[in-house]
Design a protein around this motif. Sequence first.
Motif, PDB file in Angstrom:
ATOM      1  N   VAL A  90       0.847  -1.179   0.000  1.00 30.04           N
ATOM      2  CA  VAL A  90       0.000   0.000   0.000  1.00 30.04           C
ATOM      3  C   VAL A  90       0.892   1.242   0.000  1.00 30.04           C
ATOM      4  CG1 VAL A  90      -1.805   1.243   1.255  1.00 30.04           C
ATOM      5  CG2 VAL A  90      -1.745  -1.254   1.318  1.00 30.04           C
ATOM      6  N   LEU A  91       0.603   2.176  -0.889  1.00 34.68           N
ATOM      7  CA  LEU A  91       1.293   3.458  -0.945  1.00 34.68           C
ATOM      8  C   LEU A  91       0.678   4.385   0.094  1.00 34.68           C
ATOM      9  CD1 LEU A  91       3.326   5.310  -2.498  1.00 34.68           C
ATOM     10  CD2 LEU A  91       1.367   5.996  -3.916  1.00 34.68           C
ATOM     11  N   THR A  92       1.508   5.012   0.924  1.00 32.77           N
ATOM     12  CA  THR A  92       1.033   5.915   1.972  1.00 32.77           C
ATOM     13  C   THR A  92       1.955   7.125   2.050  1.00 32.77           C
ATOM     14  OG1 THR A  92       2.362   4.871   3.705  1.00 32.77           O
ATOM     15  CG2 THR A  92       0.139   3.996   3.368  1.00 32.77           C
ATOM     16  N   GLY A  93       1.547   8.107   2.828  1.00 33.71           N
ATOM     17  CA  GLY A  93       2.434   9.226   3.162  1.00 33.71           C
ATOM     18  C   GLY A  93       2.949   9.995   1.960  1.00 33.71           C
ATOM     19  N   VAL A  94       2.111  10.281   0.991  1.00 31.34           N
ATOM     20  CA  VAL A  94       2.524  10.964  -0.231  1.00 31.34           C
ATOM     21  C   VAL A  94       2.458  12.472  -0.032  1.00 31.34           C
ATOM     22  CG1 VAL A  94       1.954  11.339  -2.666  1.00 31.34           C
ATOM     23  CG2 VAL A  94       1.698   9.050  -1.648  1.00 31.34           C
ATOM     24  N   TYR A  95       3.583  13.144  -0.287  1.00 21.62           N
ATOM     25  CA  TYR A  95       3.596  14.611  -0.227  1.00 21.62           C
ATOM     26  C   TYR A  95       4.754  15.135  -1.055  1.00 21.62           C
ATOM     27  CZ  TYR A  95       3.847  19.413   1.401  1.00 21.62           C
ATOM     28  OH  TYR A  95       3.883  20.786   1.449  1.00 21.62           O
ATOM     29  N   VAL A  96       4.452  16.169  -1.859  1.00 23.21           N
ATOM     30  CA  VAL A  96       5.472  16.939  -2.564  1.00 23.21           C
ATOM     31  C   VAL A  96       5.179  18.400  -2.264  1.00 23.21           C
ATOM     32  CG1 VAL A  96       6.447  17.585  -4.800  1.00 23.21           C
ATOM     33  CG2 VAL A  96       5.783  15.209  -4.375  1.00 23.21           C
ATOM     34  N   THR A  97       6.212  19.136  -1.865  1.00 23.04           N
ATOM     35  CA  THR A  97       6.032  20.542  -1.521  1.00 23.04           C
ATOM     36  C   THR A  97       5.533  21.310  -2.761  1.00 23.04           C
ATOM     37  OG1 THR A  97       7.103  22.310  -0.262  1.00 23.04           O
ATOM     38  CG2 THR A  97       8.408  21.298  -1.985  1.00 23.04           C
ATOM     39  N   PRO A  98       4.675  22.314  -2.580  1.00 25.50           N
ATOM     40  CA  PRO A  98       3.995  22.940  -3.713  1.00 25.50           C
ATOM     41  C   PRO A  98       4.890  23.401  -4.861  1.00 25.50           C
ATOM     42  CG  PRO A  98       2.983  23.674  -1.682  1.00 25.50           C
ATOM     43  CD  PRO A  98       4.189  22.856  -1.298  1.00 25.50           C
ATOM     44  N   GLU A  99       6.019  24.004  -4.584  1.00 22.42           N
ATOM     45  CA  GLU A  99       6.844  24.533  -5.684  1.00 22.42           C
ATOM     46  C   GLU A  99       7.547  23.447  -6.499  1.00 22.42           C
ATOM     47  OE1 GLU A  99       9.220  25.519  -1.861  1.00 22.42           O
ATOM     48  OE2 GLU A  99       7.130  25.326  -2.437  1.00 22.42           O
ATOM     49  N   PHE A 100       7.466  22.189  -6.088  1.00 18.78           N
ATOM     50  CA  PHE A 100       8.071  21.080  -6.833  1.00 18.78           C
ATOM     51  C   PHE A 100       7.035  20.100  -7.362  1.00 18.78           C
ATOM     52  CE2 PHE A 100      11.639  22.779  -4.539  1.00 18.78           C
ATOM     53  CZ  PHE A 100      12.675  22.664  -5.447  1.00 18.78           C
ATOM     54  N   ARG A 101       5.777  20.504  -7.363  1.00 17.10           N
ATOM     55  CA  ARG A 101       4.717  19.650  -7.887  1.00 17.10           C
ATOM     56  C   ARG A 101       4.652  19.774  -9.403  1.00 17.10           C
ATOM     57  NH1 ARG A 101       0.315  21.339  -3.327  1.00 17.10           N
ATOM     58  NH2 ARG A 101       1.363  20.225  -1.638  1.00 17.10           N
ATOM     59  N   GLY A 102       4.093  18.756 -10.007  1.00 16.26           N
ATOM     60  CA  GLY A 102       3.854  18.795 -11.438  1.00 16.26           C
ATOM     61  C   GLY A 102       4.806  17.900 -12.202  1.00 16.26           C
ATOM     62  N   HIS A 103       4.324  17.462 -13.346  1.00  8.74           N
ATOM     63  CA  HIS A 103       5.067  16.525 -14.208  1.00  8.74           C
ATOM     64  C   HIS A 103       6.426  17.081 -14.629  1.00  8.74           C
ATOM     65  CE1 HIS A 103       5.542  13.181 -16.905  1.00  8.74           C
ATOM     66  NE2 HIS A 103       5.649  13.981 -17.951  1.00  8.74           N
ATOM     67  N   ASP A 104       6.525  18.395 -14.861  1.00  8.60           N
ATOM     68  CA  ASP A 104       7.780  18.986 -15.321  1.00  8.60           C
ATOM     69  C   ASP A 104       8.906  18.852 -14.311  1.00  8.60           C
ATOM     70  OD1 ASP A 104       6.555  19.687 -17.684  1.00  8.60           O
ATOM     71  OD2 ASP A 104       6.213  21.773 -17.089  1.00  8.60           O
ATOM     72  N   HIS A 105       8.573  18.834 -13.028  1.00 10.42           N
ATOM     73  CA  HIS A 105       9.596  18.683 -11.991  1.00 10.42           C
ATOM     74  C   HIS A 105      10.037  17.230 -11.843  1.00 10.42           C
ATOM     75  CE1 HIS A 105       9.591  22.793 -10.578  1.00 10.42           C
ATOM     76  NE2 HIS A 105       8.262  22.778 -10.624  1.00 10.42           N
ATOM     77  N   GLY A 106       9.121  16.297 -11.964  1.00  6.08           N
ATOM     78  CA  GLY A 106       9.457  14.879 -11.895  1.00  6.08           C
ATOM     79  C   GLY A 106       9.661  14.308 -10.511  1.00  6.08           C
TER      80      GLY A 106
END
Length: 183
Positions: A90-106
């Motif tokens: 099970v995948l849990t605890g998912v978080y990416v800080t806002p300025e690094f979100r999105g497909h372009d950042h990877g």
Amino acid sequence: MPGNFSFRTTTERDWERVRALRIENATDNPVSYGATLEYTRRMTEDDWRLRAVRGEAADTTSVVAIDDGTGRWIGMMSGQVGDAHGADPVLTGVYVTPEFRGHDHGVADALLDHVLTWAAGHGDALRLEVYDQAVPAGRFYARRGFRPTGRSRDFHVLGDRLDAPTLRLIELSRALRNGQPRT
């Protein structure tokens, strides 16, 4: 830009950084973490050490993305073997800080690739639950091959307030095959 970060699994010694990133998560969007900011801030050092050590255990993983230029933690994902709905990871605890979100950042893709590789050694599918109103997250998971299983549940956000929201969580799953993530 993509590639300006590295990642590694967490260790118990990382507990303070895990705490800081999860407080950032609960501040940014308490719905995604499943706990109010107040509840998150009251968690004990032992609670945080248990979360940080997941990167060192055989039946769990926890991976963090680190900005190469600043050393700042910019994202994290975790996985565990099994839950009440089955033995698959099970995948849990998912978080990416806002300025690094999105497909372009990877960042999210790189973190998920790590968890998928780990999960392939532990089961036939990787499952997760996503808030039904989390449209960007739902698009990300769909792009990465996750599909609804037909299971859903209501979840009351952890906290002290009686008015803490109840969320509708939708279970998604992605098949894994031959020890590798299935594409």
